[in-house]
Design a protein around this motif. Structure first.
Motif, PDB file in Angstrom:
ATOM      1  N   GLY A 276      65.872  91.964 -26.121  1.00  0.00           N
ATOM      2  CA  GLY A 276      65.101  92.471 -25.002  1.00  0.00           C
ATOM      3  C   GLY A 276      65.845  92.358 -23.698  1.00  0.00           C
ATOM      4  O   GLY A 276      66.975  91.862 -23.627  1.00  0.00           O
ATOM      5  N   ASP A 277      65.231  92.850 -22.625  1.00  0.00           N
ATOM      6  CA  ASP A 277      65.821  92.863 -21.297  1.00  0.00           C
ATOM      7  C   ASP A 277      65.048  91.946 -20.364  1.00  0.00           C
ATOM      8  O   ASP A 277      63.841  91.721 -20.535  1.00  0.00           O
ATOM      9  N   PHE A 278      65.763  91.461 -19.348  1.00  0.00           N
ATOM     10  CA  PHE A 278      65.178  90.583 -18.350  1.00  0.00           C
ATOM     11  C   PHE A 278      65.604  91.056 -16.960  1.00  0.00           C
ATOM     12  O   PHE A 278      66.670  91.640 -16.796  1.00  0.00           O
ATOM     13  N   GLU A 279      64.762  90.780 -15.981  1.00  0.00           N
ATOM     14  CA  GLU A 279      65.149  90.928 -14.583  1.00  0.00           C
ATOM     15  C   GLU A 279      65.290  89.529 -13.990  1.00  0.00           C
ATOM     16  O   GLU A 279      64.383  88.704 -14.105  1.00  0.00           O
ATOM     17  N   GLN A 280      66.446  89.286 -13.382  1.00  0.00           N
ATOM     18  CA  GLN A 280      66.675  88.012 -12.705  1.00  0.00           C
ATOM     19  C   GLN A 280      66.608  88.238 -11.207  1.00  0.00           C
ATOM     20  O   GLN A 280      67.272  89.118 -10.672  1.00  0.00           O
ATOM     21  N   ILE A 281      65.795  87.435 -10.523  1.00  0.00           N
ATOM     22  CA  ILE A 281      65.610  87.557  -9.083  1.00  0.00           C
ATOM     23  C   ILE A 281      65.954  86.220  -8.443  1.00  0.00           C
ATOM     24  O   ILE A 281      65.480  85.169  -8.882  1.00  0.00           O
ATOM     25  N   ILE A 282      66.793  86.259  -7.418  1.00  0.00           N
ATOM     26  CA  ILE A 282      67.116  85.064  -6.636  1.00  0.00           C
ATOM     27  C   ILE A 282      66.556  85.276  -5.236  1.00  0.00           C
ATOM     28  O   ILE A 282      66.809  86.303  -4.601  1.00  0.00           O
ATOM     29  N   GLU A 283      65.781  84.293  -4.758  1.00  0.00           N
ATOM     30  CA  GLU A 283      65.158  84.382  -3.443  1.00  0.00           C
ATOM     31  C   GLU A 283      65.453  83.121  -2.648  1.00  0.00           C
ATOM     32  O   GLU A 283      65.605  82.036  -3.215  1.00  0.00           O
ATOM     33  N   LEU A 284      65.519  83.270  -1.328  1.00  0.00           N
ATOM     34  CA  LEU A 284      65.596  82.130  -0.426  1.00  0.00           C
ATOM     35  C   LEU A 284      64.295  82.044   0.351  1.00  0.00           C
ATOM     36  O   LEU A 284      63.709  83.065   0.716  1.00  0.00           O
ATOM     37  N   PHE A 285      63.854  80.813   0.609  1.00  0.00           N
ATOM     38  CA  PHE A 285      62.597  80.644   1.336  1.00  0.00           C
ATOM     39  C   PHE A 285      62.847  80.742   2.831  1.00  0.00           C
ATOM     40  O   PHE A 285      63.693  80.039   3.394  1.00  0.00           O
ATOM     41  N   ASP A 286      62.100  81.658   3.496  1.00  0.00           N
ATOM     42  CA  ASP A 286      62.178  81.858   4.934  1.00  0.00           C
ATOM     43  C   ASP A 286      61.120  80.973   5.589  1.00  0.00           C
ATOM     44  O   ASP A 286      59.922  81.252   5.507  1.00  0.00           O
ATOM     45  N   PHE A 287      61.543  79.904   6.268  1.00  0.00           N
ATOM     46  CA  PHE A 287      60.596  78.968   6.849  1.00  0.00           C
ATOM     47  C   PHE A 287      59.925  79.520   8.100  1.00  0.00           C
ATOM     48  O   PHE A 287      58.918  78.970   8.551  1.00  0.00           O
ATOM     49  N   GLU A 288      60.453  80.601   8.678  1.00  0.00           N
ATOM     50  CA  GLU A 288      59.801  81.216   9.832  1.00  0.00           C
ATOM     51  C   GLU A 288      58.596  82.049   9.413  1.00  0.00           C
ATOM     52  O   GLU A 288      57.551  82.041  10.068  1.00  0.00           O
ATOM     53  N   THR A 289      58.731  82.799   8.325  1.00  0.00           N
ATOM     54  CA  THR A 289      57.629  83.644   7.859  1.00  0.00           C
ATOM     55  C   THR A 289      56.776  82.972   6.801  1.00  0.00           C
ATOM     56  O   THR A 289      55.650  83.405   6.536  1.00  0.00           O
TER      57      THR A 289
END
Length: 360
Positions: A276-289
């Protein structure tokens, strides 16, 4: 409700110009009025079998109420998923699935409220009591791929210290509009000084706990969070049984509140019994928003070897650093791309060589 084996659905068409009301009944499993729920030293009135909440999304109508089911002679929280489709401009609604929240043989469950999210998962909040337990607030949920009628083992959010007479029908649940994934719920409990309202925020991953993790480097904080020192690499091994998503946060501490450069690297490996297939997402937390900001997304086919991702950001990066603590957070999500509604096979893998490097 219509009678002991049907619920009535109504739709208002063209409400502002030429309103008309259309009604339809849907066959459901037998139910009766639940009567009162047991409570230490007395009982609670749970306001009968009336529908307590309803939620329509993408042609699916979710609803729930308290019932006796003809077999168990105590109050049970029951839920429905009804295929409403394009009705009243299309075929009549049909019941897709239903279920009841039955815990121990002495527990009463009542005042359920249900909602779904963008992934097709559903969460439910409800109250519980017994002859030996004061009313408490609980939550449960199901993934899209779970078997029909199935809800996960409930979690207790808050326990009560007292109760008396009519119990308040003050339970509800809604989706967070920012991510269409996080649920917010409210429920009533009673302390020794009076009635109280409990507010809870949760995701289905927290409720259904489909994951097993091993952290070989880094400090486990809580939930699915790992803390790393600068230039310390982490390795997280996971197995997901029945869960669509793996999500891990990797925290570190910046040497300054206004870094000019951020490096974040990791190697990912994932495998399944069926591909099967996967989507990998990398996010950074924005402490202002107060929001997670996606910085990298990629589609991955099942791999049996590591795939490395190296992220580099420069410029004014102060929004990603918490004032005072200088905490910086990345969230890595693996979401399996699935079709159909059958049971989902397990998948497993690891995040390896996860590393922060942060420059002044």
């Amino acid at each position: 409700v219509q009678n002991n084996t049907q619920v009535r659905i109504q739709a208002i068409s063209d409400p502002f110009s030429n309103p008309s009301l259309t009604s339809e009944t849907v066959d459901v499993p037998f139910f009766a009025d639940p009567g009162n729920a047991s409570n230490p030293g007395g009982s609670l009135w749970v306001v009968g079998r009336r529908i307590m909440n309803a939620h329509l999304r993408d042609g699916r109508l979710w609803a729930c109420h308290s019932v006796e089911n003809g077999t168990v002679t105590r109050s049970l929280a029951r839920w429905y998923e009804i295929d409403a489709g394009s009705w009243p401009n299309g075929p009549s609604p049909q019941l897709l699935q239903s279920g009841e929240i039955e815990m121990s043989a002495s527990d009463h469950t009542f005042f359920p409220a249900i909602y779904s999210n963008r992934l097709g998962n559903a969460a439910l909040v409800f109250g519980k009591s017994s002859e030996s337990d004061n009313p408490s607030v609980h939550g449960t949920g199901r993934l899209l791929e779970d078997a029909a009628g199935f809800m996960r083992t409930p979690l207790e959010f808050i326990g009560g210290e007292a109760a008396n007479g009519r119990w308040g029908d003050y339970f509800d649940i809604a989706i967070d509009p920012l991510d269409d994934r996080t649920f917010w719920m409210v429920g009533e409990y009673q302390s020794t000084s009076g009635w109280r309202t409990w507010i809870e925020k949760f995701t289905l991953e927290e409720l259904v706990t489909p994951l097993e993790f091993i952290v070989t480097t880094g400090t486990w904080i809580s939930g699915l969070r790992v803390n790393l020192q600068q230039d310390e690499d982490a390795r997280v091994i996971f197995v997901a049984r029945g869960g669509r998503t793996v999500e891990v946060e990797f925290d570190s501490r910046s040497p300054t509140e206004a870094p000019s450069q951020i490096y974040f690297t990791l190697e990912s490996m994932v495998s399944t019994d069926e591909g099967g297939d996967f989507e990998q997402i990398i996010e950074l937390f924005d402490f202002e928003t107060g929001l997670w900001e996606p910085v990298d997304m990629q589609m991955m086919t099942v791999l049996n070897e590591d795939e490395k991702r190296e992220l580099y950001l420069s410029g004014d990066l102060s929004r990603f650093v918490q004032t005072g603590s200088r905490t910086i957070s990345a969230r890595v999500t693996l979401e399996r791309q699935l079709t159909g509604t059958g049971p989902k096979p397990r998948f497993f893998g690891e995040f390896d060589l996860v590393e922060w490097t942060i420059a002044n």
